[in-house]
Design an enzyme around this catalytic site. Structure first.
Site, PDB file in Angstrom:
ATOM      1  N   ARG A  96     -10.818 -39.836   8.359  1.00  9.99           N
ATOM      2  CA  ARG A  96     -12.021 -39.111   8.751  1.00  9.99           C
ATOM      3  C   ARG A  96     -12.420 -39.393  10.194  1.00  9.99           C
ATOM      4  NH1 ARG A  96     -12.170 -40.480   3.529  1.00  9.99           N
ATOM      5  NH2 ARG A  96     -12.866 -38.919   2.007  1.00  9.99           N
ATOM      6  N   HIS A 121      -8.252 -35.477   7.835  1.00  7.49           N
ATOM      7  CA  HIS A 121      -6.821 -35.163   7.780  1.00  7.49           C
ATOM      8  C   HIS A 121      -6.435 -33.952   8.629  1.00  7.49           C
ATOM      9  CE1 HIS A 121      -6.220 -38.378   5.126  1.00  7.49           C
ATOM     10  NE2 HIS A 121      -6.121 -37.766   3.966  1.00  7.49           N
ATOM     11  N   HIS A 192       1.719 -39.039   3.041  1.00  6.40           N
ATOM     12  CA  HIS A 192       0.728 -39.012   1.966  1.00  6.40           C
ATOM     13  C   HIS A 192       1.364 -38.849   0.588  1.00  6.40           C
ATOM     14  CE1 HIS A 192      -3.244 -38.285   0.144  1.00  6.40           C
ATOM     15  NE2 HIS A 192      -3.772 -38.647   1.298  1.00  6.40           N
ATOM     16  N   ASP A 250     -10.164 -46.458  -2.066  1.00  8.34           N
ATOM     17  CA  ASP A 250     -10.033 -45.528  -0.938  1.00  8.34           C
ATOM     18  C   ASP A 250     -10.413 -46.295   0.325  1.00  8.34           C
ATOM     19  OD1 ASP A 250      -9.729 -43.250   0.603  1.00  8.34           O
ATOM     20  OD2 ASP A 250     -11.481 -42.200  -0.184  1.00  8.34           O
ATOM     21  N   GLU A 312      -0.836 -45.156   2.975  1.00  8.36           N
ATOM     22  CA  GLU A 312      -0.883 -44.333   4.188  1.00  8.36           C
ATOM     23  C   GLU A 312      -0.916 -45.249   5.414  1.00  8.36           C
ATOM     24  OE1 GLU A 312      -4.081 -41.323   3.761  1.00  8.36           O
ATOM     25  OE2 GLU A 312      -4.173 -42.033   1.684  1.00  8.36           O
TER      26      GLU A 312
END
Length: 348
Positions: A96, A121, A192, A250, A312
């Site tokens: 972000r 993204h 991803h 996350d 990632e």
């Protein structure tokens, strides 16, 4: 060269037509193999990994990433409330960017906002939704190429990106990224795939993760970095001692410098281990969303929020807005380079 312009596709035994984009542009799939029987399937839609098949010691093959059987499903997935980005290449900027805004060379750029008023993204049409060219191809290697035009999603500079996937004889999937720009810009590319060492029809909760990180980025309730760091001593997300995958995570982990392995995933059930090597400063771990409990994947499998885990490897999210974060600026005349390796091993 665009692969679709090659007149003798039969020369490439590991290349097949995958399907058509809405504008009837051809989308291709490719298969890389090695002497151990490992197979990696990819498509030039999004420079996406669609399948990684690992042979077990008994010869049984396990497909260890989530995905779809056809390009229509990949294309449609980006219209979901939260796109899953299965196996794709994320760009121009992974993660972000706060309010979709950053300042570079005293000029403020207003990006396309696609996530609660923030840019995520790369924007509404990121690199995962573009058909890449193919510039090199053989049985163990494919190189994808993409031109992202100046002000694509309002990012400055025309960006030329090359991504080479190589399947080695050591069961490594090696990703090498290179990029140049016509103007100073910001860039943060990542891969991803959602991994599951028990197969894409299982969940990941009984698999163990290790991350060589003693801190992670602190974020607010919109998952935007505050600029501070959370020390992981005593934290539930301290994975320096391997523990089972959480049902929801996350977070961006700050990889300790000069480590041999940034992270690994281990399946005690399948005796299979995946090690992650990278030259990037962080690995973002993601489990627990974007599958909606009803998302139909490969082989008619229903994917759930705990069907896979993402590793990632990337720079920090929102780095353009934090001077003390590693720089994400790519200057005109310089070259962005990144290497990430996912290595698979059968453990006795």
């Amino acid at each position: 060269m665009k692969l679709k312009h090659i007149s003798h596709l039969q020369e490439y035994s590991n290349c097949k037509l995958f399907g058509l984009a809405p504008d009837n542009e051809e989308i291709y799939c490719f298969e890389l193999t090695n002497k151990n029987g490992m197979k990696v399937q990819l498509t030039n839609y999004g420079a996406t990994v669609t399948s990684i098949q690992i042979p077990a010691l008994d010869g049984k093959m396990t497909d260890v990433v989530l995905g779809f059987d056809n390009p229509d499903a990949y294309i449609a997935s980006y219209n979901l409330p939260n796109a899953p980005y299965f196996g794709t290449t994320v760009g121009r900027y992974a993660g972000r960017i706060n309010k979709g805004r950053f300042t570079l060379n005293d000029k403020t750029f207003e990006l396309v906002e696609n996530n609660n008023g923030n840019a995520l993204h790369g924007g509404k049409i990121g690199f995962g939704q573009k058909i890449w060219d193919v510039t090199d191809l053989n049985g163990q290697l494919v190189t994808f190429h993409l031109i992202s035009e100046n002000l694509d999603e309002n990012y400055p500079g025309q960006l030329h990106v090359f991504l080479t996937y190589t399947l080695t004889e050591e069961n490594e999937l090696k990703l090498e990224y290179k990029a140049t720009t016509t103007e100073d810009t910001v860039i943060n590319l990542t891969h991803h795939s959602y991994f599951n060492l028990n197969g894409h029809d299982a969940d990941v909760l009984d698999q163990e993760i290790f991350i060589d990180a003693d801190k992670m980025l602190e974020t607010n309730n919109e998952s935007i970095p505050t600029g501070k760091f959370t020390v992981l001593d005593g934290h539930d997300f301290d994975f320096r001692t391997a523990k089972n995958c959480p049902a929801s995570i996350d977070n961006s982990f700050v990889i300790n410098t000069d480590v041999a392995i940034a992270a690994h995933l281990l399946s005690p059930k399948n005796n299979l281990k995946m090690s992650v090597y990278t030259d990037q400063p962080s690995v973002h771990i993601y489990v627990g969303g974007n599958c909606f409990d009803v998302l139909k994947g490969k082989e008619n499998v229903n994917y759930t929020p705990i069907s896979g885990i993402c590793f990632e490897t990337q720079n920090f999210p929102d780095a353009p807005n934090h001077d003390h974060f590693p720089s994400s600026v790519l200057k005109k005349g310089d070259e962005y380079q990144q290497t990430t390796i996912y290595k698979f091993e059968n453990i006795n």
